[in-house]
Write an enzyme that holds these catalytic residues in place. Structure first.
Site, short mmCIF file in Angstrom:
data_model
loop_
_atom_site.label_atom_id
_atom_site.label_comp_id
_atom_site.label_asym_id
_atom_site.label_seq_id
_atom_site.Cartn_x
_atom_site.Cartn_y
_atom_site.Cartn_z
N LYS A 3 18.70 16.22 50.80
CA LYS A 3 18.44 17.58 51.32
C LYS A 3 18.53 17.66 52.83
O LYS A 3 18.74 18.72 53.41
CB LYS A 3 17.00 17.98 50.97
CG LYS A 3 16.79 18.35 49.55
CD LYS A 3 15.32 18.75 49.39
CE LYS A 3 14.83 18.28 48.06
NZ LYS A 3 13.60 17.64 47.93
N ASP A 58 20.84 18.27 38.72
CA ASP A 58 21.14 16.87 38.39
C ASP A 58 21.87 16.25 39.58
O ASP A 58 22.98 16.68 39.92
CB ASP A 58 22.02 16.82 37.13
CG ASP A 58 22.40 15.40 36.72
OD1 ASP A 58 21.82 14.45 37.27
OD2 ASP A 58 23.28 15.27 35.85
N GLY A 96 26.39 11.44 45.46
CA GLY A 96 26.86 10.51 46.49
C GLY A 96 28.35 10.22 46.30
O GLY A 96 29.11 10.13 47.27
N ASP A 97 28.77 10.09 45.05
CA ASP A 97 30.19 9.82 44.77
C ASP A 97 31.04 11.02 45.17
O ASP A 97 32.15 10.87 45.68
CB ASP A 97 30.38 9.55 43.27
CG ASP A 97 29.51 8.41 42.79
OD1 ASP A 97 29.23 7.50 43.59
OD2 ASP A 97 29.10 8.44 41.61
N GLY A 137 25.71 16.37 34.92
CA GLY A 137 26.75 15.37 34.72
C GLY A 137 27.39 14.93 36.03
O GLY A 137 27.19 15.57 37.07
N SER A 151 31.13 17.49 37.26
CA SER A 151 30.46 18.35 38.26
C SER A 151 31.17 18.41 39.60
O SER A 151 30.72 19.13 40.49
CB SER A 151 29.06 17.83 38.58
OG SER A 151 28.35 17.62 37.45
O1 RIB Z 1 26.70 7.42 40.92
C1 RIB Z 1 26.55 7.90 39.62
C2 RIB Z 1 27.17 6.97 38.63
O2 RIB Z 1 26.46 5.75 38.65
C3 RIB Z 1 27.09 7.45 37.20
O3 RIB Z 1 28.19 8.24 36.83
C4 RIB Z 1 26.97 6.15 36.41
O4 RIB Z 1 28.08 5.87 35.63
C5 RIB Z 1 26.71 5.07 37.44
O5 RIB Z 1 27.82 4.31 37.64
#
Ligand code: RIB
Length: 305
Positions: A223, A246, A251-252, A287, A291
């Site tokens: 945040k 969720d 981060g990804d 998800g 997402s």
């Molecule tokens: O960063 C989230 C991911 O961490 C999820 O999608 C899960 O698969 C784990 O690898």
């Protein structure tokens, strides 16, 4: 315009939702079981691809039902899967996730992700201007081989050291841009950090970790936004107030979005702002893989400011 190459994990996320997380040893009733494409590597590739980058994923899937579903989803995103191999000797990566009160716990069973090898990642056609991205759900020697190959090609290397584990200075020295959260920074810099640590404390920890002055360290603060150390310069991107449902994959999303912008030649400060907005959209949906926002969605937020 450069391209994005992600060497990383591909998982099926098996998600249980509940009103609250169980305590250790406790059983509680959940609400739903959901199946989402995930894995940090795949999520980062989906993020970059949906935001318009030409994206290649390098990884491994099992010859099983999850593997077939994951492959179909990733192909639908327009990701080049020419370097995703099928492996009969292990199952596809699987993550068991509990989501409650907009927070998650995750157990990852690597399966085929543990078999991604140096040979898998050194054959990719990286060029100057490309961005090579990885994270810690594939073997670390594989990441080092990938980054050495990227450096030799004149590409930029971007590492997301998650899930966090200590790693060698040799690998750190191969990284141009490190993207991590404050918990990961705390572990890697041997510093006690928490969500109340001020910017000066975070920058000090980043300086302790920084392998050389040209290495960029981006710290995602949820945040609170993003703080980056670029040489001696500090960049601050404020957080966006949104209603998170969720945070899995946020981060990804940030990492993939940042890679997409840098591959496109966008300056770091602007790329960080863009990635921060992308992640704030991601947390408003359930998800991980599905997402990730599109470029149009991020543009709509920028236009509304
Ligand atoms: O960063 C989230 C991911 O961490 C999820 O999608 C899960 O698969 C784990 O690898």
């Amino acid at each position: 315009m450069g391209r994005v190459f992600v060497a990383g994990s591909i998982n099926m996320d098996v998600v249980a939702t509940a009103d609250r997380h169980p305590r250790v040893g406790e059983t509680i009733a959940g609400k739903e079981v959901l199946y989402f494409p995930g894995g940090k590597g795949a999520n980062q590739a989906v993020s970059a691809a949906r935001l318009g980058a030409t994206t290649t994923l390098i990884g491994r899937l099992g010859r099983d039902a999850f593997g077939a579903e994951l492959k179909a989803f990733l192909a639908d995103q327009g990701i080049d899967l020419g370097y995703v191999q099928e492996t009969a000797t292990a199952h596809s990566g699987t993550a068991i996730i509990t989501v409650a009160e907009a927070d998650n716990t995750i157990v990852v069973i690597p399966g085929t992700n543990a078999l991604v090898s140096a040979d898998d990642v050194t054959v990719v056609p990286l060029l100057k201007g490309d961005v090579a991205v990885s994270q810690f759900e594939i073997p670390l020697p594989t990441i080092a081989a990938f980054f050495r190959r990227a450096r030799a090609a004149g590409a930029t290397t971007l590492l997301n050291p998650a899930p966090a584990q200590k790693f060698s200075r040799e690998l750190l020295a191969l990284v141009d841009i490190l993207v991590l959260n404050e918990t990961e920074l705390g572990l890697l810099s041997d510093t006690a950090l928490n969500e109340n640590t001020d910017h000066a404390g975070i920058i000090e920890a980043a300086q302790r970790l920084q392998a050389n002055k040209s290495q960029i360290i981006c710290v995602t603060l949820g945040k609170r936004g993003v703080l980056a150390l670029a040489g001696n310069e500090e960049l601050v991107v404020p957080g966006r107030i949104v209603k998170a449902v969720d945070t899995t994959g946020a981060g990804d999303c940030f990492v993939g979005a940042l890679a997409s912008q840098l591959a496109d030649g966008v300056a770091l400060r602007e790329a960080l702002r863009f990635a921060n907005i992308a992640a704030s959209i991601c947390v408003q949906r359930m998800g991980a893989g599905p997402s990730m926002p599109t470029a149009q969605e991020v543009a709509a937020v920028i236009a509304a400011r």
